[in-house]
Each structure stands twice: as structure tokens, then as C-alpha cells.
Design an enzyme around this catalytic site. Structure first.
Site, mmCIF file in Angstrom:
data_model
loop_
_atom_site.group_PDB
_atom_site.id
_atom_site.type_symbol
_atom_site.label_atom_id
_atom_site.label_comp_id
_atom_site.label_asym_id
_atom_site.label_seq_id
_atom_site.Cartn_x
_atom_site.Cartn_y
_atom_site.Cartn_z
ATOM 1 N N VAL A 68 46.195 39.261 51.250
ATOM 2 C CA VAL A 68 44.888 39.482 51.703
ATOM 3 C C VAL A 68 43.957 38.496 51.065
ATOM 4 O O VAL A 68 43.994 38.532 50.075
ATOM 5 C CB VAL A 68 44.783 41.246 51.421
ATOM 6 C CG1 VAL A 68 43.307 41.675 51.937
ATOM 7 C CG2 VAL A 68 45.846 42.086 51.778
ATOM 8 N N CYS A 69 43.230 38.049 52.182
ATOM 9 C CA CYS A 69 42.209 37.347 51.631
ATOM 10 C C CYS A 69 41.029 37.828 50.750
ATOM 11 O O CYS A 69 40.543 38.953 51.088
ATOM 12 C CB CYS A 69 41.413 36.502 52.719
ATOM 13 S SG CYS A 69 40.184 35.575 52.458
ATOM 14 N N ILE A 70 40.966 37.741 49.357
ATOM 15 C CA ILE A 70 40.186 38.522 48.372
ATOM 16 C C ILE A 70 38.627 38.238 48.931
ATOM 17 O O ILE A 70 38.001 39.346 48.774
ATOM 18 C CB ILE A 70 40.407 37.750 47.021
ATOM 19 C CG1 ILE A 70 39.701 38.656 46.035
ATOM 20 C CG2 ILE A 70 40.070 36.413 47.073
ATOM 21 C CD1 ILE A 70 40.240 38.461 44.739
ATOM 22 N N ALA A 120 38.234 40.740 51.834
ATOM 23 C CA ALA A 120 38.579 42.123 51.418
ATOM 24 C C ALA A 120 36.972 42.454 50.530
ATOM 25 O O ALA A 120 36.638 43.615 50.891
ATOM 26 C CB ALA A 120 39.538 42.143 50.447
#
Length: 130
Positions: free
Chosen positions: A77-79, A82
Site C-alpha cells: 500500500v502506498c504510504i 494511505a
């Protein structure tokens, strides 16, 4: 053949998430390798452990989790995407002084460098977007 999926569509808002999960299962059923699903933009909502869809709808978070458990597919998940949308894992919640978190294993917060690596190292990077 080595595949990766880039998912940028929110669950239940568009068909992208459901189509990506079906595609992932089809790739594996045909004997190919699925390295990673990378969740970006609104696709990060697929990683929320707080999702509670009606019983007559597919539970996409559970579907992704099962894909990881059954086939070892990484769920990245792209931090930045997110955090911007209020999705944090326990470590980030503590770091930002938040009382709760909504992302947990097998989903992993990572950077865009991981996406670049997928594009360089996989035979196919298939994008699903709204």
C-alpha cells in the site's frame, strides 16, 4: 510469466477492485506468478480492516487477504496515498499520535520505489483504475 497489479480504484465505488481480484485469481489459476498487488490513489481503501460490506456483496478486503494467505502475494500500500486518506498501520498511528489504525498485515505500507521495482522486474504490470 511474472505479473504485478497496480490497483488505483476504491472498492465498491467502481468495478476496478473486483476486476483486479478476479484477474489475480485467473493469473494464478493459469500457472503464472503474481508477485505483488500495489494499492495506489483511492485503491488504498482496499486495505482498510474496518470495511464491513453488506453480506450480499463480496468482501474485497477478505478477498485480498485470502489471496495472500493462499498464494503468498504481497499486498503493498502506498504510504503517502494511505496517510493522505487517513489509513494508517499501528506504527504510523503511533508516530502521528493517533488513537487507532486501519491497516494491518498482510497489507504493508511501502513507498513508490516498490512500484518502480515492480515495473522493472515483472513481465507485466497490469493497472486497474476507475
Amino acid at each position: 510469466m511474472r505479473y504485478a497489479i497496480l490497483l488505483m480504484g476504491a472498492p465498491y465505488s467502481h468495478q476496478a477492485s473486483h476486476s483486479a481480484l478476479r484477474f489475480a485469481r485467473a493469473v494464478l489459476a493459469r500457472g503464472h506468478q503474481l508477485e505483488t498487488v500495489f494499492f495506489y490513489h483511492d485503491g488504498v481503501y482496499n486495505a482498510s480492516r474496518l470495511a464491513a460490506p453488506p453480506q450480499d456483496e463480496p468482501h474485497l478486503v477478505d478477498g485480498w487477504t485470502a489471496l495472500n494467505a493462499e498464494h503468498g502475494v504481497a499486498l503493498q500500500v502506498c504510504i503517502a496515498a494511505a496517510l493522505r486518506r487517513g489509513l494508517l498501520d499501528e506504527r504510523e498511528a503511533n508516530r502521528h499520535g493517533k488513537s487507532g489504525y486501519s491497516v494491518e498485515a498482510p497489507f504493508e505500507l511501502t513507498g513508490l520505489g516498490q512500484l518502480v521495482d515492480l515495473g522493472l522486474n515483472c513481465d507485466r504490470l497490469v493497472t486497474f483504475s476507475s
